[in-house]
Design a protein around this motif. Structure first.
Motif, PDB file in Angstrom:
ATOM      1  N   UNK A  49       0.869  -1.178   0.000  1.00 33.56           N
ATOM      2  CA  UNK A  49       0.000   0.000   0.000  1.00 33.56           C
ATOM      3  C   UNK A  49       0.907   1.230   0.000  1.00 33.56           C
ATOM      4  N   UNK A  50       0.826   2.017  -1.054  1.00 34.89           N
ATOM      5  CA  UNK A  50       1.534   3.294  -1.129  1.00 34.89           C
ATOM      6  C   UNK A  50       0.512   4.362  -0.752  1.00 34.89           C
ATOM      7  N   UNK A  51       0.910   5.339   0.045  1.00 32.84           N
ATOM      8  CA  UNK A  51      -0.027   6.414   0.358  1.00 32.84           C
ATOM      9  C   UNK A  51       0.673   7.759   0.401  1.00 32.84           C
ATOM     10  N   UNK A  52      -0.088   8.780   0.096  1.00 31.58           N
ATOM     11  CA  UNK A  52       0.398  10.151   0.151  1.00 31.58           C
ATOM     12  C   UNK A  52       0.778  10.491   1.584  1.00 31.58           C
ATOM     13  N   UNK A  53       1.810  11.299   1.767  1.00 29.45           N
ATOM     14  CA  UNK A  53       2.206  11.689   3.111  1.00 29.45           C
ATOM     15  C   UNK A  53       1.206  12.604   3.837  1.00 29.45           C
ATOM     16  N   UNK A  54       0.240  13.174   3.132  1.00 35.07           N
ATOM     17  CA  UNK A  54      -0.713  14.059   3.803  1.00 35.07           C
ATOM     18  C   UNK A  54      -1.605  13.268   4.762  1.00 35.07           C
ATOM     19  N   UNK A  55      -1.996  13.914   5.840  1.00 35.90           N
ATOM     20  CA  UNK A  55      -2.722  13.256   6.929  1.00 35.90           C
ATOM     21  C   UNK A  55      -3.959  12.517   6.460  1.00 35.90           C
ATOM     22  N   UNK A  56      -4.773  13.135   5.616  1.00 34.75           N
ATOM     23  CA  UNK A  56      -6.023  12.484   5.197  1.00 34.75           C
ATOM     24  C   UNK A  56      -5.762  11.186   4.447  1.00 34.75           C
ATOM     25  N   UNK A  57      -4.683  11.130   3.660  1.00 33.11           N
ATOM     26  CA  UNK A  57      -4.340   9.889   2.949  1.00 33.11           C
ATOM     27  C   UNK A  57      -3.723   8.871   3.903  1.00 33.11           C
ATOM     28  N   UNK A  58      -2.871   9.335   4.808  1.00 27.59           N
ATOM     29  CA  UNK A  58      -2.257   8.425   5.780  1.00 27.59           C
ATOM     30  C   UNK A  58      -3.324   7.793   6.684  1.00 27.59           C
ATOM     31  N   UNK A  59      -4.298   8.585   7.116  1.00 31.25           N
ATOM     32  CA  UNK A  59      -5.378   8.042   7.940  1.00 31.25           C
ATOM     33  C   UNK A  59      -6.229   7.051   7.151  1.00 31.25           C
ATOM     34  N   UNK A  60      -6.479   7.348   5.895  1.00 30.67           N
ATOM     35  CA  UNK A  60      -7.223   6.409   5.041  1.00 30.67           C
ATOM     36  C   UNK A  60      -6.452   5.093   4.940  1.00 30.67           C
ATOM     37  N   UNK A  61      -5.142   5.183   4.710  1.00 31.45           N
ATOM     38  CA  UNK A  61      -4.307   3.978   4.606  1.00 31.45           C
ATOM     39  C   UNK A  61      -4.331   3.177   5.903  1.00 31.45           C
ATOM     40  N   UNK A  62      -4.311   3.857   7.040  1.00 36.89           N
ATOM     41  CA  UNK A  62      -4.352   3.153   8.330  1.00 36.89           C
ATOM     42  C   UNK A  62      -5.642   2.348   8.479  1.00 36.89           C
ATOM     43  N   UNK A  63      -6.763   2.959   8.120  1.00 35.06           N
ATOM     44  CA  UNK A  63      -8.048   2.259   8.244  1.00 35.06           C
ATOM     45  C   UNK A  63      -8.106   1.078   7.276  1.00 35.06           C
ATOM     46  N   UNK A  64      -7.713   1.307   6.037  1.00 35.72           N
ATOM     47  CA  UNK A  64      -7.737   0.236   5.032  1.00 35.72           C
ATOM     48  C   UNK A  64      -6.800  -0.899   5.446  1.00 35.72           C
ATOM     49  N   UNK A  65      -5.620  -0.548   5.938  1.00 35.93           N
ATOM     50  CA  UNK A  65      -4.634  -1.561   6.326  1.00 35.93           C
ATOM     51  C   UNK A  65      -5.155  -2.454   7.447  1.00 35.93           C
ATOM     52  N   UNK A  66      -6.090  -1.968   8.235  1.00 40.22           N
ATOM     53  CA  UNK A  66      -6.702  -2.807   9.258  1.00 40.22           C
ATOM     54  C   UNK A  66      -7.424  -4.005   8.658  1.00 40.22           C
ATOM     55  N   UNK A  67      -7.833  -3.901   7.413  1.00 44.20           N
ATOM     56  CA  UNK A  67      -8.493  -5.013   6.710  1.00 44.20           C
ATOM     57  C   UNK A  67      -7.496  -5.843   5.897  1.00 44.20           C
ATOM     58  N   UNK A  68      -6.262  -5.358   5.804  1.00 43.52           N
ATOM     59  CA  UNK A  68      -5.211  -6.028   5.030  1.00 43.52           C
ATOM     60  C   UNK A  68      -3.980  -6.188   5.925  1.00 43.52           C
ATOM     61  N   UNK A  69      -4.093  -6.937   7.002  1.00 44.48           N
ATOM     62  CA  UNK A  69      -3.052  -6.931   8.032  1.00 44.48           C
ATOM     63  C   UNK A  69      -1.674  -7.435   7.593  1.00 44.48           C
ATOM     64  N   UNK A  70      -1.586  -8.188   6.552  1.00 45.79           N
ATOM     65  CA  UNK A  70      -0.291  -8.722   6.107  1.00 45.79           C
ATOM     66  C   UNK A  70       0.344  -7.892   4.993  1.00 45.79           C
ATOM     67  N   UNK A  71      -0.316  -6.810   4.604  1.00 46.68           N
ATOM     68  CA  UNK A  71       0.185  -5.999   3.491  1.00 46.68           C
ATOM     69  C   UNK A  71       0.969  -4.813   4.047  1.00 46.68           C
ATOM     70  N   UNK A  72       2.251  -4.688   3.662  1.00 45.60           N
ATOM     71  CA  UNK A  72       3.035  -3.550   4.143  1.00 45.60           C
ATOM     72  C   UNK A  72       2.529  -2.243   3.525  1.00 45.60           C
ATOM     73  N   UNK A  73       2.666  -1.151   4.276  1.00 44.82           N
ATOM     74  CA  UNK A  73       2.266   0.163   3.765  1.00 44.82           C
ATOM     75  C   UNK A  73       3.376   1.159   4.051  1.00 44.82           C
ATOM     76  N   UNK A  74       3.438   2.174   3.203  1.00 43.92           N
ATOM     77  CA  UNK A  74       4.464   3.198   3.407  1.00 43.92           C
ATOM     78  C   UNK A  74       4.046   4.502   2.738  1.00 43.92           C
ATOM     79  N   UNK A  75       4.471   5.610   3.354  1.00 44.35           N
ATOM     80  CA  UNK A  75       4.285   6.917   2.722  1.00 44.35           C
ATOM     81  C   UNK A  75       5.139   6.932   1.457  1.00 44.35           C
ATOM     82  N   UNK A  76       4.587   7.482   0.396  1.00 44.08           N
ATOM     83  CA  UNK A  76       5.241   7.407  -0.910  1.00 44.08           C
ATOM     84  C   UNK A  76       5.134   8.751  -1.616  1.00 44.08           C
TER      85      UNK A  76
END
Length: 190
Positions: A49-76
């Motif tokens: 999961x690549x996400x924008x460094x802005x807060x609204x995108x990072x928060x979206x990634x955090x919520x989504x990642x809760x449903x994808x627990x084995x998928x790494x995520x990083x600000x991109x």
């Protein structure tokens, strides 16, 4: 034949109290949108999961990642909020009706001649030896640029390709054919 499938998603709704500040987080509805998005995507075999460094995108990634627990995520940085604007030399390639609006784009959002967005497509829109699925949680104009690229449309055509918050646009690169738009602004989960 190897393939890369990118799922391009605009972040959840930003909290209106933030007055669209760059560091504004998600509204209650934005968190619900992100949760529904995560539930919708939980069966996709994402590699990252690549996400924008802005807060609204990072928060979206955090919520989504809760449903994808084995998928790494990083600000991109490739997912950062950008507005492609033409240089003076390329201004004539954009319809006159958009010039005044483009002139008003804040300096910190300007991506002259889409240099950064072209680099994002070049970096993310490639195939390798194996199939891959990647999620990019980003912003409206970034998604518009990817769609414009895949459709081989004129540079200015990203304008007007508006995405709903947490809508899913899917683009695909195959090793033996041009890139394709598979879905645009799918909001069935919302």
């Amino acid at each position: 034949m190897a393939r890369t499938r990118l799922y391009l998603v605009r972040h959840g709704e930003q909290d209106p109290a933030s007055d669209h500040a760059p560091e504004g987080g998600l509204s209650r509805l934005g968190r619900e949108q992100a949760d529904r998005l995560g539930r919708r995507l939980r069966t996709v075999p994402f590699s990252t999961i690549h996400y924008s460094p802005l807060t609204r995108a990072a928060q979206t990634a955090d919520v989504v990642a809760g449903h994808l627990p084995r998928v790494p995520k990083h600000a991109c940085d490739h997912a950062a909020d950008r507005t492609p604007v033409p240089s003076a030399e390329r201004r004539g390639l954009y319809p006159d009706r958009w010039h005044a609006w483009l002139d008003g784009v804040p300096a910190d959002e300007r991506d002259e001649d889409a240099v950064a967005l072209r680099a994002a497509v070049h970096h993310l829109g490639v195939t390798g030896d194996e199939d891959r699925h990647e999620l990019l949680i980003t912003h409206n104009f970034v998604i518009g640029w990817f769609v414009r690229h895949v459709l081989d449309a004129p540079d200015w055509r990203w304008i007007g390709l508006d995405q709903a918050n947490c809508g899913i646009t899917t683009v695909q690169w195959d090793s033996d054919r041009p890139p394709a738009l598979l879905s645009f602004n799918d909001t069935g989960h919302l």
